[in-house]
Design a protein around this motif. Structure first.
Motif, mmCIF file in Angstrom:
data_model
loop_
_atom_site.group_PDB
_atom_site.id
_atom_site.type_symbol
_atom_site.label_atom_id
_atom_site.label_comp_id
_atom_site.label_asym_id
_atom_site.label_seq_id
_atom_site.Cartn_x
_atom_site.Cartn_y
_atom_site.Cartn_z
ATOM 1 N N LEU A 18 0.856 -1.308 0.140
ATOM 2 C CA LEU A 18 0.183 -0.090 0.057
ATOM 3 C C LEU A 18 0.808 1.358 0.049
ATOM 4 C CD1 LEU A 18 -2.466 -1.147 2.904
ATOM 5 C CD2 LEU A 18 -2.837 -1.590 0.183
ATOM 6 N N ALA A 19 0.616 2.378 -0.616
ATOM 7 C CA ALA A 19 1.212 3.267 -0.813
ATOM 8 C C ALA A 19 0.518 4.791 -0.377
ATOM 9 C CB ALA A 19 1.966 3.461 -2.045
ATOM 10 N N ASN A 20 0.984 5.512 0.218
ATOM 11 C CA ASN A 20 0.266 7.087 0.641
ATOM 12 C C ASN A 20 1.281 7.906 0.309
ATOM 13 O OD1 ASN A 20 -1.763 8.609 1.315
ATOM 14 N ND2 ASN A 20 -2.275 7.197 3.030
ATOM 15 N N LEU A 21 0.925 9.208 0.356
ATOM 16 C CA LEU A 21 1.583 10.338 -0.291
ATOM 17 C C LEU A 21 2.971 10.501 0.708
ATOM 18 C CD1 LEU A 21 1.818 13.096 -1.799
ATOM 19 C CD2 LEU A 21 0.769 14.062 0.149
ATOM 20 N N GLY A 22 2.923 10.319 2.061
ATOM 21 C CA GLY A 22 4.121 10.711 2.928
ATOM 22 C C GLY A 22 3.911 11.560 4.023
#
Length: 350
Positions: free
Chosen positions: A27-31
């Motif tokens: 899973l990848a989010n903005l940061g």
């Protein structure tokens, strides 16, 4: 995670052990910055604002401005904004806390469906944990396949595409590169629209008086990107329409707006901060609610910008009742949607 590393059959005794057999879901989010103090904020903003997907000005023109002017001042103002919403108990931003919670629930669902065949983790496009570090961990743990899942319902070059870019760059550094897939935008998935509608209905059900209008606020982008072919604006408009239809509302019950304008050029309009003031002062909408469907987790743009800056703009224009409807975060119906989408994209791998 059990160590699956073994020496291949028939290999000589000095052959290195190799871990194999897993499927990873990343899973990848903005940061998020590691802290709201000056240097962590500067490192984070430098990485974010140096991304050519985010700011596409020529580096010879943009970088001197960024390094000599913007990054000497903005870490202070952005740091204060982060400090106002920081999860001080856990020493991290709300986005980090929520993403961890989402990942834990998602992992439990996937484990219930697929047992130990699947390894679930999360990464951030900017800041930590980095995409590269998590891809490396998955490969080392024996993931021969990785499903990369940017947590953006709508596609935009500055969100989904740059997350995918970073994933592909990480794969370029692997000696034994796993097979990979990425998730397509799910903005019009009926299950996602249902989860959005559920959150609106629940929020409205807790209010003494129904809001005059629902402001559906999306993160903005330069108008020029739309003209260049980015589908984000059209996908946002469709989400609003599908949400309206699912709720059974009239066109006048909600309005689409865009927030977070940055720089001198024209961005997608109407701007949320201006529209909420206009609704209060010109249209007499003194009771409004705001929702932000472009974000899968509450973050600086929702908790600080919407719930503080945009709320203040509304109240200064004569608005009386402002309700912010949280992002879907780790709601059970939201995690179920993400798990269903992931399962569908794992077809043929498990």
């Amino acid at each position: 995670m059990t160590d699956l590393a073994t020496r291949p059959e028939h290999a000589p005794a000095d052959h290195p052990k190799v871990a194999r057999g897993k499927t990873g879901i990343l899973l990848a989010n903005l940061g998020t910055p590691d802290h709201y103090s000056y240097w962590p904020m500067r490192r984070y903003l430098n990485e974010f604002l140096s991304d050519r997907r985010v700011i596409d000005y020529a580096p010879w023109k943009w970088q001197p401005l960024l390094q000599l002017i913007i990054l000497t001042k903005r870490p202070f103002t952005s740091g204060e904004a982060y400090k106002s919403i920081w999860n001080h108990d856990k020493g991290e931003s709300p986005l980090m806390t929520i993403t961890k919670d989402q990942t834990a629930k998602f992992a439990d669902l996937m484990a219930a469906r697929h047992g130990d065949q699947v390894m679930v983790d999360f990464c951030m496009r900017y800041g930590n944990p980095s995409t590269e570090s998590k891809v490396r961990e998955m490969v080392k743990a024996g993931c021969e396949r990785i499903l990369f899942f940017p947590l953006y319902p709508q596609y935009a070059g500055a969100t989904s595409a740059t997350a995918n870019d970073q994933f592909f760059r990480a794969l370029m550094k692997e000696t034994w590169q796993p097979a990979s897939r990425t998730i397509e935008p799910y903005y019009d998935d009926p299950r996602y629209i249902d989860a959005l509608a559920n959150s609106v209905e629940e929020a409205y059900g807790q209010l003494e008086k129904r809001p005059d209008i629902l402001v559906v606020s999306y993160h903005g982008m330069p108008l020029r990107y739309l003209m260049q072919g980015d589908p984000y604006h059209c996908q946002c408009a469709k989400v609003t329409r599908l949400l309206k239809e699912r709720l059974g509302w009239k066109d006048t019950d909600l309005v689409t707006t865009f927030q977070s304008k940055f720089g001198p050029e024209d961005w997608l309009q109407p701007y949320t901060v201006e529209e909420v003031a206009r609704l209060a002062s010109e249209d007499g909408k003194k009771n409004i609610a705001v929702i932000a469907p472009a974000f899968s987790a509450d973050c600086i743009e929702t908790l600080e910008e919407i719930n503080e800056e945009i709320k203040e703009s509304f109240e200064e224009a004569g608005g009386e009742h402002f309700t912010y409807i949280p992002c879907l975060n780790d709601r059970d119906d939201h995690i179920q949607v993400l798990a269903d989408i992931a399962t569908e994209n794992l077809q043929g791998w498990l």
